[in-house]
Design a protein around this motif. Sequence first.
Motif, PDB file in Angstrom:
ATOM      1  N   GLN B 320       0.855  -1.184   0.000  1.00 40.13           N
ATOM      2  CA  GLN B 320       0.000   0.000   0.000  1.00 40.13           C
ATOM      3  C   GLN B 320       0.894   1.238   0.000  1.00 40.13           C
ATOM      4  N   VAL B 321       0.893   1.952  -1.107  1.00 43.73           N
ATOM      5  CA  VAL B 321       1.817   3.073  -1.283  1.00 43.73           C
ATOM      6  C   VAL B 321       1.073   4.399  -1.189  1.00 43.73           C
ATOM      7  N   ALA B 322       1.522   5.303  -0.310  1.00 46.58           N
ATOM      8  CA  ALA B 322       1.009   6.674  -0.275  1.00 46.58           C
ATOM      9  C   ALA B 322       2.130   7.598  -0.711  1.00 46.58           C
ATOM     10  N   THR B 323       1.823   8.534  -1.598  1.00 49.34           N
ATOM     11  CA  THR B 323       2.871   9.439  -2.063  1.00 49.34           C
ATOM     12  C   THR B 323       2.566  10.864  -1.624  1.00 49.34           C
ATOM     13  N   MET B 324       3.618  11.657  -1.441  1.00 45.62           N
ATOM     14  CA  MET B 324       3.434  13.079  -1.150  1.00 45.62           C
ATOM     15  C   MET B 324       4.458  13.853  -1.966  1.00 45.62           C
ATOM     16  N   VAL B 325       4.005  14.981  -2.521  1.00 42.74           N
ATOM     17  CA  VAL B 325       4.901  15.802  -3.326  1.00 42.74           C
ATOM     18  C   VAL B 325       5.348  16.986  -2.474  1.00 42.74           C
ATOM     19  N   SER B 326       6.663  17.269  -2.460  1.00 39.56           N
ATOM     20  CA  SER B 326       7.158  18.351  -1.605  1.00 39.56           C
ATOM     21  C   SER B 326       8.041  19.320  -2.398  1.00 39.56           C
ATOM     22  N   ASP B 327       8.402  20.427  -1.784  1.00 43.35           N
ATOM     23  CA  ASP B 327       9.207  21.470  -2.420  1.00 43.35           C
ATOM     24  C   ASP B 327      10.652  21.001  -2.551  1.00 43.35           C
ATOM     25  N   GLY B 328      11.140  20.946  -3.776  1.00 47.43           N
ATOM     26  CA  GLY B 328      12.510  20.461  -3.995  1.00 47.43           C
ATOM     27  C   GLY B 328      13.384  21.498  -4.656  1.00 47.43           C
ATOM     28  N   ARG B 329      13.139  22.782  -4.343  1.00 49.42           N
ATOM     29  CA  ARG B 329      13.903  23.830  -5.033  1.00 49.42           C
ATOM     30  C   ARG B 329      15.264  24.111  -4.419  1.00 49.42           C
ATOM     31  N   GLN B 330      15.475  23.656  -3.185  1.00 49.68           N
ATOM     32  CA  GLN B 330      16.749  23.954  -2.518  1.00 49.68           C
ATOM     33  C   GLN B 330      17.057  22.860  -1.493  1.00 49.68           C
ATOM     34  N   PRO B 331      18.282  22.829  -0.971  1.00 51.95           N
ATOM     35  CA  PRO B 331      18.632  21.805   0.014  1.00 51.95           C
ATOM     36  C   PRO B 331      17.748  21.923   1.256  1.00 51.95           C
ATOM     37  N   VAL B 332      17.687  20.836   2.006  1.00 54.03           N
ATOM     38  CA  VAL B 332      16.938  20.825   3.263  1.00 54.03           C
ATOM     39  C   VAL B 332      17.958  20.834   4.402  1.00 54.03           C
ATOM     40  N   GLY B 333      17.664  21.561   5.448  1.00 51.80           N
ATOM     41  CA  GLY B 333      18.606  21.647   6.559  1.00 51.80           C
ATOM     42  C   GLY B 333      19.817  22.445   6.145  1.00 51.80           C
ATOM     43  N   ARG B 334      20.945  22.253   6.857  1.00 48.82           N
ATOM     44  CA  ARG B 334      22.152  23.008   6.525  1.00 48.82           C
ATOM     45  C   ARG B 334      23.265  22.093   6.032  1.00 48.82           C
ATOM     46  N   GLY B 335      23.387  20.930   6.628  1.00 48.84           N
ATOM     47  CA  GLY B 335      24.489  20.051   6.277  1.00 48.84           C
ATOM     48  C   GLY B 335      24.225  19.293   4.993  1.00 48.84           C
ATOM     49  N   ILE B 336      25.309  19.074   4.204  1.00 50.80           N
ATOM     50  CA  ILE B 336      25.266  18.186   3.051  1.00 50.80           C
ATOM     51  C   ILE B 336      26.511  17.319   3.153  1.00 50.80           C
ATOM     52  N   GLY B 337      26.299  16.020   3.314  1.00 48.44           N
ATOM     53  CA  GLY B 337      27.412  15.116   3.620  1.00 48.44           C
ATOM     54  C   GLY B 337      27.067  14.399   4.918  1.00 48.44           C
ATOM     55  N   PRO B 338      27.550  13.157   5.107  1.00 55.00           N
ATOM     56  CA  PRO B 338      27.088  12.329   6.215  1.00 55.00           C
ATOM     57  C   PRO B 338      27.147  12.986   7.604  1.00 55.00           C
ATOM     58  N   ALA B 339      28.320  13.406   8.063  1.00 54.72           N
ATOM     59  CA  ALA B 339      28.432  13.929   9.430  1.00 54.72           C
ATOM     60  C   ALA B 339      27.666  15.235   9.588  1.00 54.72           C
ATOM     61  N   LEU B 340      27.735  16.072   8.553  1.00 56.02           N
ATOM     62  CA  LEU B 340      27.085  17.384   8.634  1.00 56.02           C
ATOM     63  C   LEU B 340      25.559  17.220   8.696  1.00 56.02           C
ATOM     64  N   GLU B 341      25.036  16.234   7.976  1.00 55.48           N
ATOM     65  CA  GLU B 341      23.605  15.953   8.046  1.00 55.48           C
ATOM     66  C   GLU B 341      23.251  15.320   9.387  1.00 55.48           C
ATOM     67  N   GLY B 342      24.163  14.481   9.896  1.00 54.90           N
ATOM     68  CA  GLY B 342      23.950  13.851  11.199  1.00 54.90           C
ATOM     69  C   GLY B 342      23.770  14.907  12.287  1.00 54.90           C
TER      70      GLY B 342
END
Lengths: 494, 494
Positions: B320-342
């Motif tokens: 049973q699959v539910a989908t949601m469409v979200s805003d993808g115009r820019q990164p989410v949060g501040r970190g990009i990369g494993p530790a920074l996202e952690g």
Amino acid sequence: MNHASLRLRRLGIDTYRQPVVYMRADCHVCRSEGFEALSLVEVHLDGGKVIAVLNVVTSDLLAHDEAGLSEAGWVALGAREGDRVSFRHPPTIESFGHVRAKMYGQRLGVAEMSAVIGDIREGRYSDAHIAAFLATCAGNRLDVTEVTALTHAMIDAGDRLRWPAKQVFDKHCVGGLPGNRTTPIVVAIVAAAGLIIPKTSSRALTSPAGTADTMETLAPVDLDLAAMRRVVEREGGCVVWGGSMRLSPVDDLLIRVEKPLDIDSEGQMVASILSTKAAAGSTHVVIDIPVGPTAKVRTAAAAAGLARDLSEVGRAVGLQVATMVSDGRQPVGRGIGPALEGLDVLAVLRGDADAPPDLRQRAVDVAGAVLAPAFPDGRRLAESILADGRAWAKFQAICAAQGGMREPTPGALRREVVAAHDGVVSSVDNRRLARVAKLAGAPRALGAGLRFHAPLGARVARGQPLYTLFAEAPGEMEYALAYALAHPHIVEVA
Amino acid sequence: MNHASLRLRRLGIDTYRQPVVYMRADCHVCRSEGFEALSLVEVHLDGGKVIAVLNVVTSDLLAHDEAGLSEAGWVALGAREGDRVSFRHPPTIESFGHVRAKMYGQRLGVAEMSAVIGDIREGRYSDAHIAAFLATCAGNRLDVTEVTALTHAMIDAGDRLRWPAKQVFDKHCVGGLPGNRTTPIVVAIVAAAGLIIPKTSSRALTSPAGTADTMETLAPVDLDLAAMRRVVEREGGCVVWGGSMRLSPVDDLLIRVEKPLDIDSEGQMVASILSTKAAAGSTHVVIDIPVGPTAKVRTAAAAAGLARDLSEVGRAVGLQVATMVSDGRQPVGRGIGPALEGLDVLAVLRGDADAPPDLRQRAVDVAGAVLAPAFPDGRRLAESILADGRAWAKFQAICAAQGGMREPTPGALRREVVAAHDGVVSSVDNRRLARVAKLAGAPRALGAGLRFHAPLGARVARGQPLYTLFAEAPGEMEYALAYALAHPHIVEVA
């Protein structure tokens, strides 16, 4: 001492054409640059460089300050034992973005194609990148403008020959028809008629023999440009391997990847054919397109489309292209595989009584079409030059000029595949028959392949040989035989 | 002694996952079997076998009766020094004919897809074969029936988990949005609400961090099935790496080739997502589809098409699959990369005042959708579980159960990329930003990546940092910085 350099050691590992660099996992270069297994690494030596795939050494195979290089990389860099090399991250492959765009249906213009082909020439694409590019172009997904762009890009990526003649002739056969080895005969006829036909041929792509493979059983074909020029100046024609001349070096790289995949993209095929012809300095090209259910081109409509593309793209790159459509329902001649095809060629040229009549006929048809722009009745002229021995004399002279004529030697191991019941041969699966010959070792093993005894319409009795397998290695004979027995309908007896 | 056998020697060469066998050009096996560089060779030891690529040794690296094997092959065969191995030609890859047919527009049915996927699982496809298959499926060229067939084939190719619960929940985000690391937060919320969410995540495909990479900076993720079961039994949820579980082993192989090519086929993406979910034993899946000009999905129409395919194929395979469409115009949060996202994940879970609000918001939205089938007002429940610290407590418990919580460590090397002039941030190129983070070493170097300071609409002054680069190796910092400076419009200031 440069802190990012290592001493080079020749490990003597042959990885075919893709350079591989071997570095210790714990060496300072891997650690500081963040290299890991399968990283692409630019290896620099005295101003030269190669892009190599990294294989990481986790043992004491290398000393701490050593790096190894596979043979392809070693030769490309002109390295000597102990040379100090430095390492960099290669630039990102921006042009692969064009390939991705193409997957999503965008068209590739001249700038995009040139960028892709340029990066392939520089060795920036891995085999997987090239495979993705080829698969993306397969299935008729390049239009004529894109094919023209690709052709120009491939011509520009290599050298181009110039001949001291206004008209330079050439011929080509769109593959897929085992044994269709007309080229050596056509070159002999056309050169004997006094025209210039400096023929560069390819080695097998997906077939059991390319013209260069077959010709190699009759004379040396691995001539450099100067040697080729001497042959053509003296005899008016030659049949040499084009790959050593860097006429269309990218073609060679594409073929390396295409071969194990057994795919052909029509657009890439047109570009490959025409770029090689243009680069060889030809002005007039005859292209034979065999049509049959298991030939490379399967329908008359597809042949017409291909003929149109070849003519149109040819015009755009300055080539006068004439096309002819021929019967591609079954193999031509008897031999399939380099040496076995070489014997057929000799039989036709010598006028032997048992020479394969279909091969003779085709060679005269093609030669006639090549002669047509220069002589009012090209076909009759071709016929007489072959019949009165002038073609045979010319062929011997060409072989002598190329380094000496030799006799093809079929493989020592032989096994027959026989009819399961009485009947009439109703169809032949060219592709599977070609695969049998390849499994037997052709074209690498020059004597391997098969001799075909059962043309369409032939009446055969149970137990009568349909074809004879030839091999040079027992493993390959076994493998070919297993495949032949697993596919009893390769030659259909109704 | 078997005449076709050689003594095995461990050379200690790491070629990643493709096994490579090293044999002397003059050894009796190469000579009798006709093997040459790049031949595929079946290596047999005690009933086990691997298909390896041949690298030919032209030096004295190996003795006359020795063969070497790369680490991947060595481990797969369970070989010991001096073991005698024998060699065969691998069977021809008949299934690749289906891939060729697909290039020419034919549809692939269940039998064809199963044959292709089965051969890929058995290691019969080289990287080039897999690349051609992926390129052939890219660009929306698989229809829903084909994607369903591919999904079934991929599920069948691996193991499938069973859970002692009627409803098993899962979530997935279609990538392309750097920093969008909601999963650890969602799992904590959902498990705290009492539902079962045994989350297996992937490592980065083409992005600077996969959920498994980020989670690895917070707790061990490389758990085997038994360990994962213990975590889920105790805590109701987990976030582990799925790759070690052979749930969808072919997915892993496809990803290995896809990664350097940076391509995604929608059909293969749908099959990859759903096969992994089905194999993990999920019954309910929420799939987040971010949309933006440089996200993986670029238009609302494409998102709607993908959502439809996911639901339709999901139904066909029992999800049973539910989908949601979200805003993808820019990164989410501040970190990009494993530790920074952690670090971002921790800030949200702990309720830090400076936690990225957009990441928090998204996590609550997704968690609410996951809870919806079980609770009337899922979103409000999710909000309160996060706000009152139950999610944080649950997350700590999950990390402890997975082997112990740890603190992410950003890379020691740091450099800022600053605004060239005053203005307002008007667009962000997610793809190029992700590439910068990858060039800096993410995800392999867990501390590498970047911290993003300039969301859409932010007012920045000349010289103010747009993002800070983090790296662990100087070569990678240099490389990332060079790319960032060569592409000054990654963050557009208008």
